[in-house]
Structure formats: structure tokens, C-alpha cells
Design a protein around this motif. Structure first.
Motif, PDB file in Angstrom:
ATOM      1  N   GLU A  72       0.838  -1.214   0.000  1.00 44.99           N
ATOM      2  CA  GLU A  72       0.000   0.000   0.000  1.00 44.99           C
ATOM      3  C   GLU A  72       0.870   1.260   0.000  1.00 44.99           C
ATOM      4  O   GLU A  72       0.562   2.239   0.682  1.00 44.99           O
ATOM      5  CB  GLU A  72      -0.957  -0.001   1.212  1.00 44.99           C
ATOM      6  CG  GLU A  72      -1.973  -1.101   1.198  1.00 44.99           C
ATOM      7  CD  GLU A  72      -2.984  -0.990   0.043  1.00 44.99           C
ATOM      8  OE1 GLU A  72      -3.225   0.124  -0.440  1.00 44.99           O
ATOM      9  OE2 GLU A  72      -3.535  -2.036  -0.359  1.00 44.99           O
ATOM     10  N   GLN A  74       3.587   1.857   1.394  1.00 42.83           N
ATOM     11  CA  GLN A  74       4.429   2.052   2.588  1.00 42.83           C
ATOM     12  C   GLN A  74       5.661   1.144   2.510  1.00 42.83           C
ATOM     13  O   GLN A  74       5.538  -0.040   2.179  1.00 42.83           O
ATOM     14  CB  GLN A  74       3.659   1.643   3.855  1.00 42.83           C
ATOM     15  CG  GLN A  74       2.421   2.444   4.130  1.00 42.83           C
ATOM     16  CD  GLN A  74       2.724   3.753   4.852  1.00 42.83           C
ATOM     17  OE1 GLN A  74       3.877   4.122   5.060  1.00 42.83           O
ATOM     18  NE2 GLN A  74       1.683   4.461   5.214  1.00 42.83           N
ATOM     19  N   ARG A 270      -3.720  -4.087   5.115  1.00 45.77           N
ATOM     20  CA  ARG A 270      -3.675  -3.141   3.992  1.00 45.77           C
ATOM     21  C   ARG A 270      -4.471  -1.876   4.320  1.00 45.77           C
ATOM     22  O   ARG A 270      -4.035  -0.763   4.040  1.00 45.77           O
ATOM     23  CB  ARG A 270      -4.259  -3.779   2.734  1.00 45.77           C
ATOM     24  CG  ARG A 270      -3.275  -4.640   1.965  1.00 45.77           C
ATOM     25  CD  ARG A 270      -3.944  -5.123   0.683  1.00 45.77           C
ATOM     26  NE  ARG A 270      -3.091  -5.969  -0.105  1.00 45.77           N
ATOM     27  CZ  ARG A 270      -2.165  -5.516  -0.966  1.00 45.77           C
ATOM     28  NH1 ARG A 270      -1.999  -4.229  -1.143  1.00 45.77           N
ATOM     29  NH2 ARG A 270      -1.433  -6.366  -1.654  1.00 45.77           N
ATOM     30  N   ALA A 271      -5.654  -2.063   4.923  1.00 47.60           N
ATOM     31  CA  ALA A 271      -6.497  -0.895   5.232  1.00 47.60           C
ATOM     32  C   ALA A 271      -5.810   0.001   6.261  1.00 47.60           C
ATOM     33  O   ALA A 271      -5.881   1.234   6.162  1.00 47.60           O
ATOM     34  CB  ALA A 271      -7.858  -1.359   5.739  1.00 47.60           C
ATOM     35  N   ARG A 274      -3.005   1.949   4.581  1.00 44.32           N
ATOM     36  CA  ARG A 274      -3.480   3.024   3.696  1.00 44.32           C
ATOM     37  C   ARG A 274      -3.692   4.343   4.439  1.00 44.32           C
ATOM     38  O   ARG A 274      -3.531   5.403   3.867  1.00 44.32           O
ATOM     39  CB  ARG A 274      -4.792   2.610   3.015  1.00 44.32           C
ATOM     40  CG  ARG A 274      -4.589   1.786   1.753  1.00 44.32           C
ATOM     41  CD  ARG A 274      -5.834   1.812   0.874  1.00 44.32           C
ATOM     42  NE  ARG A 274      -6.968   1.191   1.520  1.00 44.32           N
ATOM     43  CZ  ARG A 274      -7.219  -0.129   1.487  1.00 44.32           C
ATOM     44  NH1 ARG A 274      -6.422  -0.947   0.854  1.00 44.32           N
ATOM     45  NH2 ARG A 274      -8.278  -0.613   2.119  1.00 44.32           N
TER      46      ARG A 274
END
Ligand code: HPA
Length: 276
Positions: A72, A74, A270-271, A274
């Protein structure tokens, strides 16, 4: 064996020489959860055996390599396979990777593990946000911070009142709500293993306030907090703990549950990444 700052810095230097970006987040993948590392983009892959001093994981279900890249957007450093105390390593060896992550500049550590459900409401395939932990190993003297304190890394008597970062926990709850993914919450108890618990152990652990039980994570979290690293933790519930003595727990079922758990954990992680 005491692990010195020089050793930690030598390992960090060996990794730094192989990567482009400084990782911001560390991610430790528990038993059966290693496939999460397959999603890392532009990966640099370093097998543990090729990193000086790095303990090698010997357990089935742990690939044993670092995957460094992006998730994501990062910059992440993923441990595909962790090291456990029951493999015969010292607590300081088990937690060397976290020390190295700190020297590489990592700000946040996401820990995952496979765990048995002590809370009777939990079922295999559930994900539990770890809100606190019980560390019977450390209470019994197996604390990774025993020995001379590395003052450059953290204080002699570190606070553990908020081991699992409240803001990160809130981000995980929001992520779960948005993805319509049920998220359990509770206390993880870390034991040394490798034998699974007896029914009497489990009834005791339930009385002590544990919701899930496993053989890892807590030493890593202690070292992370000692060095000021923020922590987010998830347990993948792989089996019902055998409180009544009528079921048998096996490593195979732990690995099997990983297949259901990986996509859920990936969605959550992942969320969170983000919005960081
Ligand atoms: N007990 C201890 N560790 C575990 C378990 C368990 O039931 N399941 C997965 N890791």
C-alpha cells in the motif's frame, strides 16, 4: 549470550546495504500466515541464513526470509517466518530481529500469530485484535530484557501499560468495520511451548483473563516497547483450545486455518497501512 549494540548494528548494516528505501513498518508473520508476504511489491528477499547473526526458523509453516518492499505504498520489512523460544534460541536471539528493525528506523511493528481460542465465543478463522497480553514466560524469569540494559535503545524499567497502541487499535477497528469483517478483541497469553496446553492449564489461563493462547509475540512486543516502537497485534484463531480435554490440538490444523486467515489479515493490514 548477551547481544550487544555492535552486533545489532552490524546486522542492521548488512540489511541496509541491500535495500533502497528505509522501511517504516515491520511486519512479523505467524505460523501459517507467511503467504501475506507474497503481496509485497518490488521485494528484496533475504533468506535468514544469509543474514549474519540472524536466527533461522526451524518450524514447518515458517519460510525463514525477510521480504523488504512496499505494501500500500508504505516501505515495509516483513519477516516471513518468526523465531520461537522453543526452538532453543535465547530470548535475546528471538528478539534480535526487533532490535534490528529499530536500528533500521522502523516506527511501527505489526505482529501476527496463530493462536488457540480460550474465549468460548471465538471460533477457528476469527481474527482477534490483541488489546493486551499476559506474559507468563516473562513472569517466570524469561524476559528478553534481562541482562545489562542497552541504554541507547530504551530504559531499564520500561512501561508496559499500553503495549498495543490505542490509536493503531482504533484504525484496525475502523478497517474491520469498513470491510464488514468481524473483529474479535482480547488478551493474548504467550507461553513458551512447544507442547500444547493441558486442559487444566487452559482453565487456569481463562481464569487469569486470557482470550487466546500462543507461543510467541510477547517477547517481541516487550522489546518493541522498550525501544519506543508502536505495536499493532492480531491473533489468527486457528483452533479451539481444549479446555474440556475432549479434543486434540495439532500443528496441522494450525497451518490449515492460516489459509482462511491470511486474506482477512491482509484486508485489515492493507487498510491500516493506507491510512497511516
Ligand atoms: N496453543 C498454543 N499455541 C497455539 C495454539 C494453541 O492452542 N494454536 C496455535 N498456536
Amino acid at each position: 549470550m548477551q547481544i550487544t549494540l555492535e552486533t545489532i548494528d552490524r546486522v542492521a548494516g548488512a540489511i541496509r546495504s541491500k535495500i533502497k528505501d528505509q522501511p517504516r513498518l515491520g511486519l512479523i508473520l505467524g505460523t501459517g500466515l507467511g503467504n501475506l508476504a507474497e503481496s509485497v511489491e518490488e521485494p528484496v528477499i533475504l533468506p535468514y541464513a544469509e543474514i549474519p547473526e540472524w536466527p533461522v526458523s526451524t518450524v514447518m509453516g515458517h519460510a525463514g526470509r525477510l521480504v523488504i518492499g512496499r505494501l500500500e505504498g508504505q516501505p515495509v520489512l516483513v519477516m516471513q517466518g518468526r523465531i520461537h523460544y522453543y526452538e532453543g534460541y535465547s530470548m535475546q536471539q528471538v528478539t534480535l530481529p526487533v532490535r534490528v528493525m529499530q536500528r533500521l528506523g522502523i516506527e511501527i511493528l505489526i505482529v501476527t500469530n496463530a493462536a488457540g481460542a480460550i474465549n468460548p465465543d471465538f471460533t477457528p478463522g476469527d481474527v482477534m485484535l490483541i488489546t493486551d497480553n499476559l506474559n507468563f514466560s516473562a513472569m517466570a524469569g524469561l524476559n528478553p530484557l534481562i541482562g545489562p540494559n542497552l541504554d541507547e535503545l530504551g530504559p531499564r524499567f520500561p512501561d508496559m501499560s499500553q503495549s498495543y497502541d490505542r490509536r493503531l487499535c482504533e484504525l484496525a477497528r475502523q478497517a474491520a468495520r469498513q470491510a464488514d469483517l468481524p473483529l474479535r478483541e482480547g488478551v493474548y497469553v504467550g507461553l513458551s511451548g512447544p507442547s500444547f496446553e493441558s486442559p487444566a492449564d487452559l482453565r487456569f489461563l481463562r481464569l487469569a483473563g486470557a482470550d487466546a493462547v500462543g507461543m510467541s509475540t510477547v517477547p517481541e512486543v516487550i522489546v518493541a516497547r522498550h525501544g519506543g516502537t508502536r505495536v499493532l497485534g492480531f491473533s489468527g484463531i486457528s483452533n479451539k483450545a481444549n479446555l474440556d480435554g475432549n479434543t486434540v490440538t495439532s500443528h496441522e490444523e494450525v497451518l490449515e486455518a492460516g489459509r482462511i486467515l491470511v486474506p482477512k489479515l491482509e484486508t485489515l493490514i492493507r487498510a491500516v497501512l493506507r491510512v497511516l
